[in-house]
Design a protein around this motif. Sequence first.
Motif, PDB file in Angstrom:
ATOM      1  N   LYS A 373       6.206 -13.203 -15.524  1.00 58.23           N
ATOM      2  CA  LYS A 373       6.377 -11.994 -14.497  1.00 58.23           C
ATOM      3  C   LYS A 373       5.708 -10.830 -15.123  1.00 58.23           C
ATOM      4  CE  LYS A 373      11.282 -12.601 -13.374  1.00 58.23           C
ATOM      5  NZ  LYS A 373      12.526 -12.182 -13.553  1.00 58.23           N
ATOM      6  N   SER A 374       5.668 -10.649 -16.436  1.00 62.57           N
ATOM      7  CA  SER A 374       4.514  -9.673 -17.073  1.00 62.57           C
ATOM      8  C   SER A 374       3.159  -9.924 -16.589  1.00 62.57           C
ATOM      9  CB  SER A 374       4.608  -9.891 -18.671  1.00 62.57           C
ATOM     10  OG  SER A 374       3.684  -8.861 -19.325  1.00 62.57           O
ATOM     11  N   LEU A 375       2.442 -11.085 -16.489  1.00 65.58           N
ATOM     12  CA  LEU A 375       1.247 -11.327 -16.073  1.00 65.58           C
ATOM     13  C   LEU A 375       1.205 -11.196 -14.806  1.00 65.58           C
ATOM     14  CD1 LEU A 375      -1.534 -12.628 -16.534  1.00 65.58           C
ATOM     15  CD2 LEU A 375      -0.432 -15.267 -16.098  1.00 65.58           C
ATOM     16  N   THR A 376       2.050 -11.605 -13.737  1.00 74.09           N
ATOM     17  CA  THR A 376       2.273 -10.995 -12.342  1.00 74.09           C
ATOM     18  C   THR A 376       2.023  -9.563 -12.135  1.00 74.09           C
ATOM     19  OG1 THR A 376       3.318 -13.119 -11.748  1.00 74.09           O
ATOM     20  CG2 THR A 376       3.426 -11.352 -10.527  1.00 74.09           C
ATOM     21  N   SER A 377       2.703  -8.874 -13.061  1.00 76.68           N
ATOM     22  CA  SER A 377       2.734  -7.362 -12.903  1.00 76.68           C
ATOM     23  C   SER A 377       1.425  -6.758 -13.176  1.00 76.68           C
ATOM     24  CB  SER A 377       3.787  -6.863 -13.854  1.00 76.68           C
ATOM     25  OG  SER A 377       3.808  -5.477 -13.926  1.00 76.68           O
ATOM     26  N   SER A 378       0.841  -7.480 -14.273  1.00 82.50           N
ATOM     27  CA  SER A 378      -0.660  -6.965 -14.585  1.00 82.50           C
ATOM     28  C   SER A 378      -1.513  -7.203 -13.843  1.00 82.50           C
ATOM     29  CB  SER A 378      -0.965  -7.541 -15.929  1.00 82.50           C
ATOM     30  OG  SER A 378      -2.308  -7.061 -16.464  1.00 82.50           O
ATOM     31  N   ARG A 379      -1.391  -8.418 -13.102  1.00 83.30           N
ATOM     32  CA  ARG A 379      -2.346  -8.573 -12.021  1.00 83.30           C
ATOM     33  C   ARG A 379      -2.240  -7.809 -10.799  1.00 83.30           C
ATOM     34  NH1 ARG A 379      -2.103 -15.306 -13.011  1.00 83.30           N
ATOM     35  NH2 ARG A 379      -4.129 -15.545 -14.054  1.00 83.30           N
ATOM     36  N   SER A 380      -0.911  -7.515 -10.391  1.00 80.49           N
ATOM     37  CA  SER A 380      -0.579  -6.758  -9.279  1.00 80.49           C
ATOM     38  C   SER A 380      -1.329  -5.470  -9.385  1.00 80.49           C
ATOM     39  CB  SER A 380       0.729  -6.771  -9.256  1.00 80.49           C
ATOM     40  OG  SER A 380       1.161  -7.934  -8.667  1.00 80.49           O
ATOM     41  N   GLU A 381      -1.068  -4.881 -10.567  1.00 79.00           N
ATOM     42  CA  GLU A 381      -1.298  -3.480 -10.895  1.00 79.00           C
ATOM     43  C   GLU A 381      -3.013  -3.356 -10.771  1.00 79.00           C
ATOM     44  OE1 GLU A 381      -1.574  -0.489 -14.685  1.00 79.00           O
ATOM     45  OE2 GLU A 381      -0.013  -1.976 -14.531  1.00 79.00           O
ATOM     46  N   ASN A 382      -3.772  -4.343 -11.429  1.00 74.77           N
ATOM     47  CA  ASN A 382      -5.175  -4.435 -11.463  1.00 74.77           C
ATOM     48  C   ASN A 382      -5.787  -4.821 -10.000  1.00 74.77           C
ATOM     49  OD1 ASN A 382      -6.400  -3.994 -14.293  1.00 74.77           O
ATOM     50  ND2 ASN A 382      -4.762  -5.309 -14.756  1.00 74.77           N
ATOM     51  N   ALA A 383      -4.889  -5.569  -9.251  1.00 76.38           N
ATOM     52  CA  ALA A 383      -5.285  -6.016  -7.701  1.00 76.38           C
ATOM     53  C   ALA A 383      -5.482  -4.602  -7.144  1.00 76.38           C
ATOM     54  CB  ALA A 383      -4.403  -7.057  -7.193  1.00 76.38           C
ATOM     55  N   THR A 384      -4.517  -3.823  -7.283  1.00 79.36           N
ATOM     56  CA  THR A 384      -4.545  -2.508  -6.492  1.00 79.36           C
ATOM     57  C   THR A 384      -5.631  -1.561  -6.790  1.00 79.36           C
ATOM     58  OG1 THR A 384      -2.090  -2.562  -6.541  1.00 79.36           O
ATOM     59  CG2 THR A 384      -3.217  -0.564  -6.050  1.00 79.36           C
ATOM     60  N   LYS A 385      -6.008  -1.542  -8.158  1.00 78.22           N
ATOM     61  CA  LYS A 385      -7.150  -0.868  -8.544  1.00 78.22           C
ATOM     62  C   LYS A 385      -8.384  -1.307  -7.978  1.00 78.22           C
ATOM     63  CE  LYS A 385      -4.982   0.676 -13.146  1.00 78.22           C
ATOM     64  NZ  LYS A 385      -5.131   0.335 -14.645  1.00 78.22           N
ATOM     65  N   LEU A 386      -8.554  -2.794  -8.185  1.00 76.47           N
ATOM     66  CA  LEU A 386      -9.799  -3.480  -7.672  1.00 76.47           C
ATOM     67  C   LEU A 386      -9.896  -3.247  -6.383  1.00 76.47           C
ATOM     68  CD1 LEU A 386     -12.113  -5.432  -8.534  1.00 76.47           C
ATOM     69  CD2 LEU A 386     -10.360  -7.187  -7.859  1.00 76.47           C
ATOM     70  N   SER A 387      -9.095  -3.201  -5.491  1.00 77.44           N
ATOM     71  CA  SER A 387      -9.200  -2.993  -4.132  1.00 77.44           C
ATOM     72  C   SER A 387      -9.521  -1.642  -3.859  1.00 77.44           C
ATOM     73  CB  SER A 387      -7.493  -2.919  -3.375  1.00 77.44           C
ATOM     74  OG  SER A 387      -6.936  -4.612  -3.685  1.00 77.44           O
ATOM     75  N   LYS A 388      -8.977  -0.584  -4.344  1.00 81.18           N
ATOM     76  CA  LYS A 388      -9.620   0.604  -4.023  1.00 81.18           C
ATOM     77  C   LYS A 388     -11.132   0.861  -4.661  1.00 81.18           C
ATOM     78  CE  LYS A 388      -5.194   2.948  -4.767  1.00 81.18           C
ATOM     79  NZ  LYS A 388      -4.320   3.932  -5.432  1.00 81.18           N
TER      80      LYS A 388
END
Length: 575
Positions: A373-388
């Motif tokens: 879950k922690s890995l998923t959370s980190s990926r989700s947060e970085n995916a948002t930044k990368l998208s922007k």
Amino acid sequence: MSDRTFLEEISIRSIGVIEHSTLEISPGLTVLTGETGAGKTMILTALNLILGGKSDSSLVRKGSERLVASGSFSVPKSLQDSFEEHGLQVEDGQLILTRTVNADGKSKATSNAISVPSSALASASENLVEVHAQAANLNMTKAAKQRDLLDRFGGKELHSALVNYQSELANYHELKSRITAMKKSIDSRDAQLSELREFAAVMGKLKLERGELQEITTEIGRLSSVEDLRLAAQNASSVIEEEESGSLTTLGITRKSLDSVRAKDPQIEELYQRVSEAFFLVDDAKGVLASYIANLEADPARLDYLNARKAEINSLIKKYGGSQSADDELIALIERFESSKNAIADLEGGDERLKELETELVGIKKKLVAAAKSLTSSRSENATKLSKEVTKEIQQLSMPHTSFHCQVQSADYNALKESDFTALGCDEIAMLIQGHKDGPLVPLAKGASGGEMSRVMLALEVVLAATHPVGTYVFDEVDAGVGGKAAIEVGRRLHALSQHAQVIVVTHLPQVAAWADSHFVVTKNSDGSVTESNVRKVVKEDRVEEIARMLAGMESSTSAREHATELLELPLSKR
């Protein structure tokens, strides 16, 4: 760029149409231009070989025995250890990688003139160069590559979450394997316990150590040849010490003779220093020989003990070992002994022990799920930044209404299956583009043309380069399917990327070439060959001529020269 590597020079001999060429490459943005078939791609082929790519005898120039490709890289101190871990030697901050391929297909790789396997070059290349061609763009549509790009963007924090997850996954599988093995062995528990106890008792008595067998063999060899060793050492000592003609006496006389005239000639001074060095080395050897002879004693009792010990070890290996070398089998037996205590405890505990382990497995699985879950959370947060950030870059590449979306699709943590836990987590990564506001989200493979895919890839690299340690980016045909204003924007973003890392681009577009800090032109002779004189760096008027040729497709066009001058004179802020 001081904390990154960069390519200083590439040297090519007998590759395809190129007979011999050397390019000195500066930091910043470097472009390679020239007519189709002039040999630009051969330069990238050479670089691929240097970085451990597959060798191919068909690349050897016709009539040559072998091809040679060599690249010189500047390596900062902070990264030197990472290359030496791969067996590559860095000297004075410089790493020289060379690859030769013979006409018969045999290849050889060296690092600073020391032979290394080509796999070592491939491993190290991850921190040296990233090459993008049309194949790389196609690779980008694959889920595994998209996850890798997101994880690279996430940097140390995401990497730490991944390592923690992988550690918990390894613990889970290790305990589960123990439980499975224990369940299978319950029926044959008594026989296994008897065998394990016997093995543990023998090993406990012998108290084996890693590397012991080799040490015993060496000492047996010495004790079995004491008289031969003493005679050889005494003869050597007498040759050194003999008063009238011994080597030490001879060197002393030679040294004294040169000492009287050494101030008169630098060559004699150099000879005197060499003889002096030899004199002191031999004198030192005399002392070592004397000590060796004094300590060299026959020890029959010790020799008998060692032979008996060796026989015991070999007997143990024969009984419990396999088909590996004796030294490897010894290590395997020691490792088996170290784990035998747990194995015996598991078997002795029986059903109660099995229940304890299953309870422990439940706790470990909870930790594994938390890490996932922690890995998923980190990926989700970085995916948002990368998208922007990638969207911002794409929109500056003449795709003003297009947006980039990186989505993390994780497993259902309320109904996890065993197969959901992969080595890289419980997530699937999807990269999509949206052609306009409120438009459908389309996977890259389906929604991007060749030119758009090149721009998306470029936008990603500009964003990733700010944090990723790769020192040199190479783009081949990054401008495919691009023209007009979009081409100028591609040049602008390549130049932006070169502020963080070295960038090398093979291009046919003058709008891209105009942004270069260094510009090389590849031409070929009438016979189709390319020599060193045909790969040249162009500046000032020569560069105007090359940009004009790229614009008009012909030489000596007045209007093309004016347009080329305009392109090159545009203020940096407006290019």
